[in-house]
Design a protein around this motif. Structure first.
Motif, PDB file in Angstrom:
ATOM      1  N   PRO A 138       1.394  22.085 -24.507  1.00 23.21           N
ATOM      2  CA  PRO A 138       0.846  23.271 -23.821  1.00 23.21           C
ATOM      3  C   PRO A 138       1.597  23.513 -22.510  1.00 23.21           C
ATOM      4  N   LEU A 139       1.825  24.793 -22.165  1.00 22.43           N
ATOM      5  CA  LEU A 139       2.537  25.090 -20.915  1.00 22.43           C
ATOM      6  C   LEU A 139       1.531  25.325 -19.798  1.00 22.43           C
ATOM      7  N   ALA A 140       1.961  25.084 -18.592  1.00 23.53           N
ATOM      8  CA  ALA A 140       1.076  25.311 -17.434  1.00 23.53           C
ATOM      9  C   ALA A 140       0.823  26.811 -17.291  1.00 23.53           C
ATOM     10  N   GLN A 141      -0.260  27.161 -16.640  1.00 21.21           N
ATOM     11  CA  GLN A 141      -0.716  28.530 -16.415  1.00 21.21           C
ATOM     12  C   GLN A 141      -0.991  29.269 -17.737  1.00 21.21           C
ATOM     13  N   GLY A 142      -1.164  28.526 -18.839  1.00 19.79           N
ATOM     14  CA  GLY A 142      -1.507  29.128 -20.139  1.00 19.79           C
ATOM     15  C   GLY A 142      -0.386  29.960 -20.745  1.00 19.79           C
ATOM     16  N   GLN A 156       0.809  -1.232   0.000  1.00 22.29           N
ATOM     17  CA  GLN A 156       0.000   0.000   0.000  1.00 22.29           C
ATOM     18  C   GLN A 156       0.834   1.269   0.000  1.00 22.29           C
ATOM     19  N   LEU A 157       2.001   1.235  -0.603  1.00 19.99           N
ATOM     20  CA  LEU A 157       2.848   2.444  -0.595  1.00 19.99           C
ATOM     21  C   LEU A 157       2.377   3.352  -1.739  1.00 19.99           C
ATOM     22  N   HIS A 158       1.192   3.893  -1.538  1.00 22.78           N
ATOM     23  CA  HIS A 158       0.544   4.560  -2.667  1.00 22.78           C
ATOM     24  C   HIS A 158       0.610   6.078  -2.596  1.00 22.78           C
ATOM     25  N   GLY A 159       0.612   6.700  -3.802  1.00 19.72           N
ATOM     26  CA  GLY A 159       0.487   8.153  -3.896  1.00 19.72           C
ATOM     27  C   GLY A 159      -0.878   8.492  -4.477  1.00 19.72           C
ATOM     28  N   LEU A 160      -1.119   9.787  -4.710  1.00 18.54           N
ATOM     29  CA  LEU A 160      -2.404  10.246  -5.250  1.00 18.54           C
ATOM     30  C   LEU A 160      -2.278  10.453  -6.752  1.00 18.54           C
ATOM     31  N   THR A 161      -3.433  10.519  -7.436  1.00 14.10           N
ATOM     32  CA  THR A 161      -3.416  10.986  -8.824  1.00 14.10           C
ATOM     33  C   THR A 161      -4.246  12.262  -8.861  1.00 14.10           C
ATOM     34  N   MET A 162      -3.828  13.220  -9.676  1.00 14.20           N
ATOM     35  CA  MET A 162      -4.537  14.493  -9.772  1.00 14.20           C
ATOM     36  C   MET A 162      -4.918  14.754 -11.224  1.00 14.20           C
ATOM     37  N   HIS A 163      -5.922  15.605 -11.419  1.00 10.06           N
ATOM     38  CA  HIS A 163      -6.265  16.000 -12.791  1.00 10.06           C
ATOM     39  C   HIS A 163      -5.359  17.136 -13.207  1.00 10.06           C
ATOM     40  N   SER A 164      -4.804  17.016 -14.401  1.00  6.63           N
ATOM     41  CA  SER A 164      -3.938  18.074 -14.916  1.00  6.63           C
ATOM     42  C   SER A 164      -4.796  19.186 -15.517  1.00  6.63           C
ATOM     43  N   GLU A 165      -4.287  20.428 -15.481  1.00  8.20           N
ATOM     44  CA  GLU A 165      -5.019  21.540 -16.113  1.00  8.20           C
ATOM     45  C   GLU A 165      -4.788  21.524 -17.625  1.00  8.20           C
ATOM     46  N   ARG A 166      -3.826  20.699 -18.082  1.00 10.94           N
ATOM     47  CA  ARG A 166      -3.516  20.649 -19.514  1.00 10.94           C
ATOM     48  C   ARG A 166      -4.180  19.434 -20.154  1.00 10.94           C
ATOM     49  N   VAL A 198       7.635   9.355   5.783  1.00  8.68           N
ATOM     50  CA  VAL A 198       8.911  10.000   6.145  1.00  8.68           C
ATOM     51  C   VAL A 198      10.093   9.200   5.596  1.00  8.68           C
ATOM     52  N   TYR A 199       9.875   7.892   5.421  1.00  4.02           N
ATOM     53  CA  TYR A 199      10.983   7.023   4.998  1.00  4.02           C
ATOM     54  C   TYR A 199      11.123   6.973   3.479  1.00  4.02           C
ATOM     55  N   MET A 200      10.344   7.806   2.775  1.00  2.00           N
ATOM     56  CA  MET A 200      10.387   7.777   1.313  1.00  2.00           C
ATOM     57  C   MET A 200      10.477   9.194   0.776  1.00  2.00           C
ATOM     58  N   ARG A 201      10.901   9.308  -0.481  1.00  2.00           N
ATOM     59  CA  ARG A 201      10.881  10.634  -1.106  1.00  2.00           C
ATOM     60  C   ARG A 201       9.699  10.664  -2.072  1.00  2.00           C
ATOM     61  N   ARG A 202       9.013  11.805  -2.073  1.00  4.14           N
ATOM     62  CA  ARG A 202       7.814  11.936  -2.900  1.00  4.14           C
ATOM     63  C   ARG A 202       8.197  12.554  -4.248  1.00  4.14           C
ATOM     64  N   GLN A 203       7.666  11.983  -5.320  1.00  6.64           N
ATOM     65  CA  GLN A 203       7.965  12.520  -6.641  1.00  6.64           C
ATOM     66  C   GLN A 203       6.654  12.793  -7.358  1.00  6.64           C
ATOM     67  N   THR A 204       6.515  14.008  -7.912  1.00 12.17           N
ATOM     68  CA  THR A 204       5.318  14.343  -8.688  1.00 12.17           C
ATOM     69  C   THR A 204       5.639  14.142 -10.159  1.00 12.17           C
ATOM     70  N   ASN A 205       4.796  13.394 -10.840  1.00 12.29           N
ATOM     71  CA  ASN A 205       5.046  13.073 -12.249  1.00 12.29           C
ATOM     72  C   ASN A 205       3.935  13.653 -13.117  1.00 12.29           C
ATOM     73  N   THR A 206       4.303  14.373 -14.176  1.00  9.28           N
ATOM     74  CA  THR A 206       3.310  14.845 -15.143  1.00  9.28           C
ATOM     75  C   THR A 206       3.670  14.232 -16.488  1.00  9.28           C
ATOM     76  N   LEU A 207       2.695  13.637 -17.121  1.00  7.81           N
ATOM     77  CA  LEU A 207       2.963  12.852 -18.323  1.00  7.81           C
ATOM     78  C   LEU A 207       2.062  13.356 -19.457  1.00  7.81           C
ATOM     79  N   ASN A 208       2.672  13.697 -20.580  1.00  9.30           N
ATOM     80  CA  ASN A 208       1.948  14.241 -21.732  1.00  9.30           C
ATOM     81  C   ASN A 208       1.743  13.125 -22.746  1.00  9.30           C
TER      82      ASN A 208
END
Ligand code: NAD
Length: 515
Positions: free
Chosen positions: A506-510, A135-145, A490-500
């Motif tokens: 398209p760039l973020a923030q338009g 269960q070493l899970h992260g979240l998924t988010m909706h991209s603005e792009r 705390v025992y892991m490093r968090r990485q955010t991944n964005t995949l096109n």
């Protein structure tokens, strides 16, 4: 009665403890005994249990290099497979529960029941870590792009340095390692120099499992010695996370050294825990909770109850009931289950207890149940003391400090706001409790205007946490969280991944960047 009647020799033999032991290991291999020897004397009877060689700087280097190499392969093993190794360690701990519980009791001085309880916590955290390994899970988010996906993952950190205190000589190691291992980290443990044999026993217990599973050498390392070896760990850039359990004084030094190299630290430091007893308390629960909290482990738990904040309408009643209960306490050999209170860890601790009692009197407090150091048959180690009850106001310097001994301060309050202010009016923020059957008082205590501690209980004392919750405290207790809930992060490093997965960029923030 000789301690051999309690099976100490058999326990030492079963755990592979010799008269002289190497204190440095890379997992299944003990390195040669090169450093000075630490002599471990039992506070139970003052006898020498065994010697452990300290880790030299050369050995430390060898250990860190082996751990670095081990990390490269350990992190490639799927987390549930690492969990399977931890499951087998849990099974071994079940087999060695009695012997290890006895060693904990004999080397540290806590009761045999508490020694067994400490090993049970190790077993519990193994079970918890096995489930966690899936269960070493992260979240998924909706991209603005458009045509983009965003999510986060957790990756292992590398080497985790674990510096532990004497009073939980085996459990703290397991809270850290079992989680760190399923997370893909490797560990270097520096136990307290007051309980080095417990580290030898734990290492011997895991060896069989590590060998049977071909776990790379370096996943579970042990170094022994005093604060100097702890300093090597805290200032070592190759160790991204240092988990340190001990006094606030130590935590400030470790926090500074780790912070100076911008590493991560997990600090589990001293407490100054209070129970509020309101006029609506069930007094039987309140007295039993306060008694175990104050005298259990001879007042040497980070969560020991140090202050009782009592409503003025029931103050005299609580004081009398508690004093009577204290008079029934049997102080003596903690391996003998008829005793309630064992020894302090050593004669330095006895000195601190005596100094604190002097300070209570000098600063205007009054002792209502006298203390003293016990002598004579059964008390030869010189570490047995009488639990003390004193009346003292919250702002006395001595009350503000954590004295690691069974000294309980009683104080009065008249409104619940005043009680909460007193409870929070110390620099430490570990554990707290309220004894009440009144829902408004209980909820007020648990609300954001209530206790400022990491642990806040209702109708339970301050000590004796379960592994399922995150354990730790606020303010000068250090802010760290260990064991259950999401402490694993705390025992892991968090990485955010964005995949096109589209055909445009398209760039973020338009933002426009035409090329
Ligand atoms: P301590 O601070 O004397 O030693 C703890 C560990 O830190 C030992 O291994 C010691 O060798 C090491 N150390 C000391 N100075 C160091 C330095 N400058 N750099 C690196 N390492 C150093 O504590 P102790 O007497 O063993 O334990 C009692 C204390 O631990 C109490 O204050 C208690 O409240 C606290 N404690 C806290 C928790 C918690 O989870 N919050 C749990 C158990 C104990």
């Amino acid at each position: 009665m000789s301690n051999d009647n309690f099976g100490i020799s058999e326990a030492l033999k079963a755990l592979g403890i010799k008269a002289e032991n190497s204190g440095s290991s890379t997992g299944t291999k003990w390195l040669g005994s090169k450093g000075e020897l630490i002599e471990s004397y039992s506070p139970v009877d003052g006898k020498l249990i065994g010697k452990v060689s300290t880790t030299t700087e050369d050995q430390y280097e060898e250990i860190v290099k082996t751990a670095e190499e081990a990390f490269k392969s350990w992190r490639l093993i799927p987390a549930p497979k690492r969990g399977e190794v931890v499951r087998q360690i849990g099974e071994e701990l079940r087999k060695y529960k009695e012997s290890l519980g006895k060693l904990v009791s004999y080397e540290m001085g806590k009761s045999y029941q508490e020694g067994l309880g400490e090993v049970q916590e190790m077993i519990d955290i193994c079970d918890f870590a096995v489930g966690l390994s899936r269960q070493l899970h992260g979240l998924t988010m909706h991209s603005e792009r458009p045509n983009h996906r965003m999510y986060e993952q957790y990756h292992p950190l590398g080497i985790v340095g674990i510096i532990s205190a004497f009073n939980f000589p085996v459990a703290v190691w397991s809270w850290n390692t079992m989680l760190a291992w399923v997370c893909g980290d490797v560990c270097i443990w520096k136990p307290s120099e007051k309980t080095p044999l417990c580290s030898i026993a734990c290492q011997n217990i895991i060896t069989k499992v590590f060998e049977a599973n071909n776990v790379p050498e370096g996943v579970s390392c042990v170094v022994n010695g005093d604060y100097k070896i702890g300093q090597l760990i805290s200032s070592d850039k190759r160790i991204p996370l240092v988990s340190a359990t001990g006094s606030i004084r130590m935590g400030k030094k470790v926090g500074e050294a780790v912070g100076a190299r911008l590493g991560k630290s997990l600090l589990e430091l001293g407490g100054n825990n209070a129970i509020i007893i309101t006029e609506n308390a069930d007094l039987e629960i309140a007295i039993t909770g306060a008694l175990f909290g104050a005298v259990g482990t001879c007042g040497q738990r980070c969560t020991s109850t140090r202050r009782l904040i009592i409503h003025d309408s029931i103050y005299e009643d609580v004081k009398n009931k508690l004093t009577n209960a204290y008079k029934q306490l049997r102080i003596g050999n903690p391996l003998d289950e008829k005793n309630h209170v064992g020894p302090l860890i050593d004669k330095d601790a006895v000195k601190m207890y005596e100094n604190a009692l002097e300070a209570v009197k000098a600063q205007g407090g009054s002792i209502i149940l006298e203390g003293g150091v016990l002598s004579g048959e059964g008390y030869e180690s010189g570490c047995y003391v009488k639990p003390v009850i004193a009346e003292a106001s919250n702002d006395l310097q001595i009350v503000q400090e954590e004295t690691f001994a069974p000294i309980l301060y009683l104080m009065k309050y008249s409104t619940i706001d005043e009680a909460i202010e007193m409870q929070n009016g110390v620099v430490q923020g570990l554990s707290s409790a309220i004894m009440t059957t009144n829902m408004r008082e209980a909820e007020r205590f648990l609300s954001h205007q209530g206790s400022d501690c990491g642990i806040a209980n209702v109708n339970i004392g301050t000590s004796g946490a379960e592994i399922g919750g995150a354990f730790g405290g606020e303010k000068e207790t250090g802010g760290g969280r260990e064991s259950g809930s999401d402490a694993w992060k705390v025992y892991m490093r968090r990485q955010t991944n964005t995949l096109n997965y589209g055909t445009e960029l398209p760039l973020a923030q338009g933002i426009k960047f035409d090329f």
